[in-house]
Each structure stands twice: as structure tokens, then as C-alpha cells.
Write a protein that holds these residues in place. Sequence first.
Motif, mmCIF file in Angstrom:
data_model
loop_
_atom_site.group_PDB
_atom_site.id
_atom_site.type_symbol
_atom_site.label_atom_id
_atom_site.label_comp_id
_atom_site.label_asym_id
_atom_site.label_seq_id
_atom_site.Cartn_x
_atom_site.Cartn_y
_atom_site.Cartn_z
ATOM 1 N N SER A 1 43.268 -19.098 4.253
ATOM 2 C CA SER A 1 43.426 -17.675 4.576
ATOM 3 C C SER A 1 43.770 -16.863 3.330
ATOM 4 O O SER A 1 43.282 -15.734 3.149
ATOM 5 C CB SER A 1 44.520 -17.484 5.627
ATOM 6 N N ILE B 1 40.634 -16.316 1.331
ATOM 7 C CA ILE B 1 39.803 -15.312 1.997
ATOM 8 C C ILE B 1 40.335 -13.911 1.743
ATOM 9 O O ILE B 1 39.572 -12.989 1.410
ATOM 10 C CB ILE B 1 39.732 -15.599 3.509
ATOM 11 N N VAL B 2 41.643 -13.730 1.871
ATOM 12 C CA VAL B 2 42.250 -12.414 1.676
ATOM 13 C C VAL B 2 42.065 -11.927 0.238
ATOM 14 O O VAL B 2 41.729 -10.756 0.002
ATOM 15 C CB VAL B 2 43.753 -12.449 2.035
ATOM 16 N N ILE C 1 39.667 -12.738 -1.941
ATOM 17 C CA ILE C 1 38.262 -12.374 -2.163
ATOM 18 C C ILE C 1 37.946 -11.051 -1.483
ATOM 19 O O ILE C 1 37.276 -10.174 -2.056
ATOM 20 C CB ILE C 1 37.328 -13.483 -1.668
ATOM 21 N N LEU C 2 38.424 -10.876 -0.255
ATOM 22 C CA LEU C 2 38.179 -9.628 0.471
ATOM 23 C C LEU C 2 38.791 -8.432 -0.250
ATOM 24 O O LEU C 2 38.169 -7.364 -0.345
ATOM 25 C CB LEU C 2 38.745 -9.726 1.885
ATOM 26 N N ASP D 1 36.767 -7.695 -3.413
ATOM 27 C CA ASP D 1 35.465 -7.162 -3.001
ATOM 28 C C ASP D 1 35.581 -5.722 -2.526
ATOM 29 O O ASP D 1 34.859 -4.833 -3.007
ATOM 30 C CB ASP D 1 34.888 -8.042 -1.889
ATOM 31 N N SER E 1 35.379 -21.344 3.112
ATOM 32 C CA SER E 1 36.286 -20.198 3.048
ATOM 33 C C SER E 1 35.695 -19.059 2.231
ATOM 34 O O SER E 1 35.745 -17.886 2.648
ATOM 35 C CB SER E 1 37.635 -20.622 2.447
ATOM 36 N N ILE E 2 35.128 -19.365 1.069
ATOM 37 C CA ILE E 2 34.585 -18.293 0.231
ATOM 38 C C ILE E 2 33.271 -17.758 0.794
ATOM 39 O O ILE E 2 32.951 -16.577 0.626
ATOM 40 C CB ILE E 2 34.450 -18.725 -1.243
ATOM 41 N N ALA F 1 34.476 -15.399 3.492
ATOM 42 C CA ALA F 1 35.025 -14.183 2.891
ATOM 43 C C ALA F 1 33.908 -13.261 2.407
ATOM 44 O O ALA F 1 33.951 -12.040 2.621
ATOM 45 C CB ALA F 1 35.951 -14.541 1.734
ATOM 46 N N GLY G 1 33.030 -9.640 3.924
ATOM 47 C CA GLY G 1 33.088 -8.490 3.034
ATOM 48 C C GLY G 1 31.883 -7.587 3.180
ATOM 49 O O GLY G 1 32.010 -6.351 3.240
ATOM 50 N N ALA H 1 31.250 -10.082 -2.952
ATOM 51 C CA ALA H 1 30.974 -10.838 -1.733
ATOM 52 C C ALA H 1 29.742 -11.726 -1.902
ATOM 53 O O ALA H 1 29.734 -12.893 -1.481
ATOM 54 C CB ALA H 1 30.775 -9.879 -0.557
ATOM 55 N N ALA I 1 30.621 -14.726 -3.931
ATOM 56 C CA ALA I 1 31.380 -15.713 -3.159
ATOM 57 C C ALA I 1 30.452 -16.553 -2.289
ATOM 58 O O ALA I 1 30.577 -17.783 -2.234
ATOM 59 C CB ALA I 1 32.418 -15.004 -2.294
#
Length: 221
Positions: free
Chosen positions: A7, A10-11, A13-14, A17, A104-105, A108, A112, A184, A187
Motif C-alpha cells: 500500500s 502504491i500511495v 507512486i500515485l 504521478d 503493486s506498481i 498504482a 493513476g 503511471a 510504473a
Amino acid sequence: MSLKKASLIIVIILLVDQISKIYIKTHFQLGEDVTVFSWFKIAFVENDGMAWGTKLSDFISFISDETAKLILTLFRIVAVTGIAFWLLDVIRKEKSKILVFAISIIFAGALGNIIDSVFYGVLFDDSIMQVASFLPEEGGYAKLFHGNVVDMLHFPIWSGVVPDRLPLIGGKYFSFFDPVFNVADMAISTGIGILIVFNKKAFGDISKIETPHLESHNNLA
């Protein structure tokens, strides 16, 4: 890898992005670019379709661009939901860290771009010949689910005329690398690349898993 760590990835990268997209959207006009290095530019473009700007309506001629855009956005939502369930499943089954990281990526990155497609048309006004405003009083440039994906990373590593001695493309102008993309996209591409290159480490060596069963079968025979 735990759900907490996945998580966090993910957060991060988001955030990178979306912050980069919002900055570009609120500081650049559509088509504007800034040269950072000779091989790297920040170039603001918007993608209203699939990869490389392809539209669903290019393949299905009897539907409008607006309907095609809605179908594509809904398909992306279904796809990212499936990726989310896949991620939760591999974490629950304690699969390899490489597999969890890659999914996960990918998740994400997909999420995104979905945020752009779903919300950006409502959150921003048009970027044509102007810098867009966030939450404009007169409304956004499109309806919910009809937004465009913001791209800004451009790597024009080489361009020029190809030597005549090379077959087929000799003597022609060639540019590498033309596509403009975002964090995004990076990723998603990185995650898919990890799954391809480190396939055995990610999913495990099937032959090794089946070997004990085969050996016991041979011993019984």
C-alpha cells in the motif's frame, strides 16, 4: 511483502504521478514544452484514447468518440479492479516479494491513469491556448468519465537521417523516442518488465514444484 508495504508503494507512486500531472496541467498550455537536457523534455500532451493515442472508435467505426471514451474508461476500471483482487490474493498466499512489488506498481500506474480519465474533465477546464484552472467556476472541459490522461515525459534521445547503407530505412528521417508518457505509464511498463524478466522468481519454477510428485510416482512404479 505485506499489504502495508504494498500500500505504501502504491500511495507513493500515485502521489508522484498525480502531483506531476496537476503541476503540468496548471502551469503549461497544451503542446508547450521545456527542454531539460538535449535528450529529455517536459512536453504537455493529453491522451484521450488508448496507448500511443489510439482511439477505440478507430477500430469500431459505428460508435462515437464520446461513447468510445466512456467504454474505454469503464474497461480500465474493471481491469484495475481485477488487478486489485490479484494483488490481495498474492499477498494473502504469501507469494514472492518480486511478484507483489510488480503487481503493486502496475496497479498504482493503472489507477493513476484512471483518475485522469474519470475526474480530470470535471476538475479542470481546457488547456488549449491557456493554462487550465483547477475547479473552474464555469465547469470542466468534459463530463465525468470523459477526461484525458495527462502526459509530459519525452525522451527524444536521437533524431536524424538514417545512413543509406541500412536496408529499408536508409536515407529516411528517424526519431527515437517519440512517445510522450507519464509516471503511471512508467510504473505499468516497469511492472510488466519485471514479470517478464524475473518470471521464475516472481511466479516460482513450476518444474521444481512438480518434480517431487513425479519422483514419488516413479518410486511407486
